[in-house]
Scaffold this motif. Structure first.
Motif, PDB file in Angstrom:
ATOM      1  N   GLU A  66       0.857  -1.189   0.000  1.00 54.82           N
ATOM      2  CA  GLU A  66       0.000   0.000   0.000  1.00 54.82           C
ATOM      3  C   GLU A  66       0.892   1.238   0.000  1.00 54.82           C
ATOM      4  O   GLU A  66       1.987   1.218   0.564  1.00 54.82           O
ATOM      5  CB  GLU A  66      -0.915  -0.002   1.217  1.00 54.82           C
ATOM      6  N   ALA A  67       0.392   2.302  -0.604  1.00 48.81           N
ATOM      7  CA  ALA A  67       1.194   3.518  -0.735  1.00 48.81           C
ATOM      8  C   ALA A  67       1.701   3.996   0.630  1.00 48.81           C
ATOM      9  O   ALA A  67       2.833   4.450   0.762  1.00 48.81           O
ATOM     10  CB  ALA A  67       0.369   4.607  -1.419  1.00 48.81           C
ATOM     11  N   ARG A  68       0.852   3.863   1.654  1.00 51.12           N
ATOM     12  CA  ARG A  68       1.248   4.359   2.984  1.00 51.12           C
ATOM     13  C   ARG A  68       2.444   3.556   3.537  1.00 51.12           C
ATOM     14  O   ARG A  68       3.213   4.069   4.346  1.00 51.12           O
ATOM     15  CB  ARG A  68       0.082   4.318   3.972  1.00 51.12           C
ATOM     16  N   GLU A  69       2.625   2.306   3.070  1.00 50.52           N
ATOM     17  CA  GLU A  69       3.744   1.505   3.556  1.00 50.52           C
ATOM     18  C   GLU A  69       5.071   1.981   2.951  1.00 50.52           C
ATOM     19  O   GLU A  69       6.132   1.831   3.559  1.00 50.52           O
ATOM     20  CB  GLU A  69       3.493   0.019   3.256  1.00 50.52           C
ATOM     21  N   VAL A  70       5.002   2.534   1.757  1.00 50.00           N
ATOM     22  CA  VAL A  70       6.191   3.156   1.157  1.00 50.00           C
ATOM     23  C   VAL A  70       6.452   4.493   1.847  1.00 50.00           C
ATOM     24  O   VAL A  70       7.590   4.850   2.173  1.00 50.00           O
ATOM     25  CB  VAL A  70       5.994   3.364  -0.362  1.00 50.00           C
ATOM     26  N   ALA A  71       5.368   5.215   2.114  1.00 48.21           N
ATOM     27  CA  ALA A  71       5.483   6.543   2.729  1.00 48.21           C
ATOM     28  C   ALA A  71       6.159   6.477   4.102  1.00 48.21           C
ATOM     29  O   ALA A  71       6.906   7.384   4.476  1.00 48.21           O
ATOM     30  CB  ALA A  71       4.100   7.180   2.846  1.00 48.21           C
ATOM     31  N   GLU A  72       5.916   5.405   4.843  1.00 50.79           N
ATOM     32  CA  GLU A  72       6.550   5.247   6.161  1.00 50.79           C
ATOM     33  C   GLU A  72       8.071   5.280   6.027  1.00 50.79           C
ATOM     34  O   GLU A  72       8.770   5.937   6.797  1.00 50.79           O
ATOM     35  CB  GLU A  72       6.145   3.914   6.807  1.00 50.79           C
ATOM     36  N   LEU A  73       8.587   4.534   5.049  1.00 52.41           N
ATOM     37  CA  LEU A  73      10.038   4.455   4.851  1.00 52.41           C
ATOM     38  C   LEU A  73      10.592   5.796   4.367  1.00 52.41           C
ATOM     39  O   LEU A  73      11.635   6.265   4.846  1.00 52.41           O
ATOM     40  CB  LEU A  73      10.362   3.341   3.836  1.00 52.41           C
ATOM     41  N   VAL A  74       9.896   6.421   3.449  1.00 54.38           N
ATOM     42  CA  VAL A  74      10.361   7.708   2.912  1.00 54.38           C
ATOM     43  C   VAL A  74      10.401   8.754   4.021  1.00 54.38           C
ATOM     44  O   VAL A  74      11.384   9.506   4.158  1.00 54.38           O
ATOM     45  CB  VAL A  74       9.448   8.172   1.751  1.00 54.38           C
ATOM     46  N   SER A  75       9.366   8.778   4.842  1.00 56.32           N
ATOM     47  CA  SER A  75       9.293   9.759   5.923  1.00 56.32           C
ATOM     48  C   SER A  75      10.429   9.526   6.926  1.00 56.32           C
ATOM     49  O   SER A  75      11.051  10.475   7.412  1.00 56.32           O
ATOM     50  CB  SER A  75       7.920   9.643   6.601  1.00 56.32           C
ATOM     51  N   PHE A  76      10.698   8.254   7.216  1.00 55.74           N
ATOM     52  CA  PHE A  76      11.807   7.936   8.118  1.00 55.74           C
ATOM     53  C   PHE A  76      13.143   8.411   7.527  1.00 55.74           C
ATOM     54  O   PHE A  76      13.943   9.067   8.214  1.00 55.74           O
ATOM     55  CB  PHE A  76      11.854   6.422   8.384  1.00 55.74           C
ATOM     56  N   LEU A  77      13.388   8.106   6.253  1.00 53.99           N
ATOM     57  CA  LEU A  77      14.657   8.510   5.620  1.00 53.99           C
ATOM     58  C   LEU A  77      14.815  10.029   5.593  1.00 53.99           C
ATOM     59  O   LEU A  77      15.923  10.549   5.661  1.00 53.99           O
ATOM     60  CB  LEU A  77      14.748   7.947   4.202  1.00 53.99           C
ATOM     61  N   ALA A  78      13.682  10.728   5.505  1.00 51.19           N
ATOM     62  CA  ALA A  78      13.737  12.188   5.475  1.00 51.19           C
ATOM     63  C   ALA A  78      14.002  12.770   6.856  1.00 51.19           C
ATOM     64  O   ALA A  78      14.453  13.905   6.977  1.00 51.19           O
ATOM     65  CB  ALA A  78      12.409  12.733   4.934  1.00 51.19           C
ATOM     66  N   SER A  79      13.742  11.995   7.892  1.00 49.31           N
ATOM     67  CA  SER A  79      13.809  12.518   9.262  1.00 49.31           C
ATOM     68  C   SER A  79      15.231  12.450   9.828  1.00 49.31           C
ATOM     69  O   SER A  79      16.097  11.732   9.304  1.00 49.31           O
ATOM     70  CB  SER A  79      12.873  11.711  10.170  1.00 49.31           C
TER      71      SER A  79
END
Ligand code: NAP
Length: 248
Positions: free
Chosen positions: A215-228
């Motif tokens: 699901e898109a939100r499962e990709v978003a979790e990783l992207v948000s973490f990498l951005a943090s």
């Protein structure tokens, strides 16, 4: 609230993975400029985020246009005061054809958006991140940035190219505290998959160890973490969000 006080720009954010990334980042406290070419859905996404109490705006950005990237970065800085995070997500699959049946036009269309679009993005975003004293770029590649796939030569080549570009940017700007990583989604439920018939979807699901699409939100979790800032020692790498697709 891992992104509290951060300002982010996300391309291809009107729908799918890009929209989920924008929503995740806002939920973590970021202010986000959503960019896309599908203006009605982009405006709607930003307006729904604002309606839920988040900070978001929308701007038309065709990632193949170098000036449009400069305008988007300037717009983000004007709106938020600075830029901390850029996510280069916009992409298309292109036509499904064997390599010898691709034309210079079908090749160029995918390379222009999926690879040159990312280059033009980072080229415009890096100076803003340097002005801020550092930041994080996340480029959306694919599982097909690591392995081949029949009938998708331009897409596979572009997504491998994004990984090489990402590693190079990380080497060039790491000393100036700019991190740059690539994320490789497996097959994810987006408009892309809506067009695949039921039995085709089952076949795609079976290619993942988890036996389902992401699901898109499962990709978003990783992207948000990498951005943090929690990912402060992570740069120059490829991270899959692929339900085990690459494990076979
Ligand atoms: P999506 O639902 O089609 O969303 C992509 C968005 O980018 C669309 O709004 C699209 O607009 C926009 N876009 C296309 N060309 C653009 C351009 N020149 N400038 C700015 N925006 C443009 O796709 P998605 O599935 O979320 O994919 C997002 C990213 O993840 C892509 O880079 C894709 O390659 C990657 N990815 C997806 C999957 C998957 O299974 N879904 C798997 C691996 C990687 P249009 O409607 O006009 O095309």
């Amino acid at each position: 609230m891992e992104l509290q006080g951060k300002a982010a720009l996300v391309t291809g954010a009107a729908m799918g993975i890009g929209r989920a990334i924008a929503e995740r980042m806002v939920a973590e406290g970021a202010q986000v400029l959503l960019c896309d070419v599908v203006d009605d859905l982009g405006e709607q996404a930003a307006s729904e985020i604002r309606g839920a109490g988040g900070h978001a705006a929308y701007l038309h950005l065709d990632v193949t246009n170098p000036q449009a990237h400069a305008i988007a970065v300037a717009h983000a800085e004007a709106l938020f005061g600075w830029l901390d995070i850029a996510v280069n997500n916009a992409g298309i699959s292109g036509e499904f054809r064997k390599t010898a049946e691709h034309t210079p036009e079908t090749w160029r269309q995918v390379i222009d958006i999926n690879l040159s679009g990312v280059f033009l993005g980072v080229r415009a975003q890096i100076p803003a991140l340097l002005r801020r004293g550092g930041g994080s770029i996340v480029n959306i590649s694919s599982i097909l940035g690591q392995v081949g796939h029949p009938d998708l030569a331009p897409y596979v080549a572009a997504k491998h190219g994004v990984v090489g570009l990402t590693r190079t940017v990380a080497l060039e700007y790491g000393r100036q505290r700019v991190r740059c990583n690539a994320v490789g989604p497996g097959f994810i439920w987006t408009r892309l998959i809506d067009n695949v018939p039921e039995e085709g979807r089952r076949g795609l699901a079976e290619l993942h160890a988890l036996d389902r699409l992401g699901e898109a939100r499962e990709v978003a979790e990783l992207v948000s973490f990498l951005a943090s800032d929690r990912a402060s020692f992570l740069t120059g790498n490829y991270y899959a969000a692929d339900g085990g697709y690459l494990s076979r």
